[in-house]
Design a protein around this motif. Structure first.
Motif, PDB file in Angstrom:
ATOM      1  N   ASN A  12       0.869  -1.311  -0.078  1.00 37.98           N
ATOM      2  CA  ASN A  12      -0.044  -0.049   0.019  1.00 37.98           C
ATOM      3  C   ASN A  12       0.916   1.262  -0.140  1.00 37.98           C
ATOM      4  O   ASN A  12       1.828   1.172   0.579  1.00 37.98           O
ATOM      5  CB  ASN A  12      -0.902   0.041   1.038  1.00 37.98           C
ATOM      6  N   PHE A  28      -5.736  -1.938   4.586  1.00 35.99           N
ATOM      7  CA  PHE A  28      -6.082  -0.712   4.850  1.00 35.99           C
ATOM      8  C   PHE A  28      -6.864  -0.337   5.863  1.00 35.99           C
ATOM      9  O   PHE A  28      -7.381  -1.282   6.727  1.00 35.99           O
ATOM     10  CB  PHE A  28      -6.843  -0.198   3.464  1.00 35.99           C
ATOM     11  N   THR A  48      -4.737   4.058  -0.874  1.00 35.84           N
ATOM     12  CA  THR A  48      -5.008   2.793  -1.167  1.00 35.84           C
ATOM     13  C   THR A  48      -5.787   2.670  -2.643  1.00 35.84           C
ATOM     14  O   THR A  48      -5.289   1.758  -3.512  1.00 35.84           O
ATOM     15  CB  THR A  48      -6.199   2.179  -0.519  1.00 35.84           C
TER      16      THR A  48
END
Length: 208
Positions: free
Chosen positions: A7, A112, A122
């Motif tokens: 991420n 996330f 994200t």
């Protein structure tokens, strides 16, 4: 199987999930596992070296690597489709060295949380990833979710992320996660992580 954990937003728990996945696949499912630690902090490599001093034979190997050295590793990593290669990515998108890593992936796991800044990071990560590797399977894990907290943007986030891939059940925020090592996962966490990992890896395990 080459599975990336990434991420653009740091602090979402990708290194922890990489280790948890390595422990689950090797210890619970008896898969051959190698973890490639590409994160700048090299936290998994450090954890692995520290645990080797205290524990017996390690259940899998951990290799420290960089984006620059990945092309040398890639040929070796793709030889056996029966092995699980788990790669903890650096938290960035502004390096062309990510392109060959993205291209080789069969699956990407993207943890996330439900806040606006993490959501934006994200989505950006997913957009870039899918542009480089349109066929890759993307799995989003709501991670470190605090109990009894109402997230106003949850439905909106889930709706947007579901356009890029699958969203699993949430993993709660628990102190036990600080006790995981590259040799074991605390038994108290198996009830939390097993349903999520079964959902992610079930098809892959069957194909083995």
């Amino acid at each position: 199987m080459i599975c990336l954990f990434g991420n653009q937003k740091g602090g979402v728990g990708k290194s922890t999930l990489t280790v948890l996945s390595g422990n689950y696949l090797s210890l619970a499912k008896n898969w051959p596992v190698t973890i490639i630690d590409m994160d700048y902090q090299q936290s998994i490599s450090q954890k692995f070296e520290k645990a080797k001093v205290l524990e017996n034979d390690e259940p899998y190997d951990v290799m420290a690597a960089t984006l620059e050295t990945f092309p040398v590793l890639s040929n070796m990593l793709t030889k056996s489709k029966k092995d699980a290669i788990l790669i903890d990515l650096p938290g960035k998108l502004d390096d062309d060295g990510l392109i060959p890593v993205f291209k080789c992936a069969d699956m990407v796991i993207c943890p996330f949380s439900y806040d606006e800044f993490t959501f934006e990071s994200t989505v950006l990560f997913a957009v870039v990833l899918k542009k480089v590797n349109p066929k890759v399977q993307v799995v989003f894990i709501p991670n470190r979710i605090k109990a009894n907290v109402k997230f106003e943007i949850m439905s909106e986030v889930n709706e947007q992320l579901s356009k890029f891939g699958k969203i699993t059940a949430a993993i709660p925020d628990r102190i036990d996660f600080q006790r995981i090592t590259t040799f074991q996962t605390p038994l108290s966490l198996y009830g939390v992580i097993t349903p999520v990992f079964e959902e992610i890896f079930a098809d892959r395990l069957w194909k083995k």
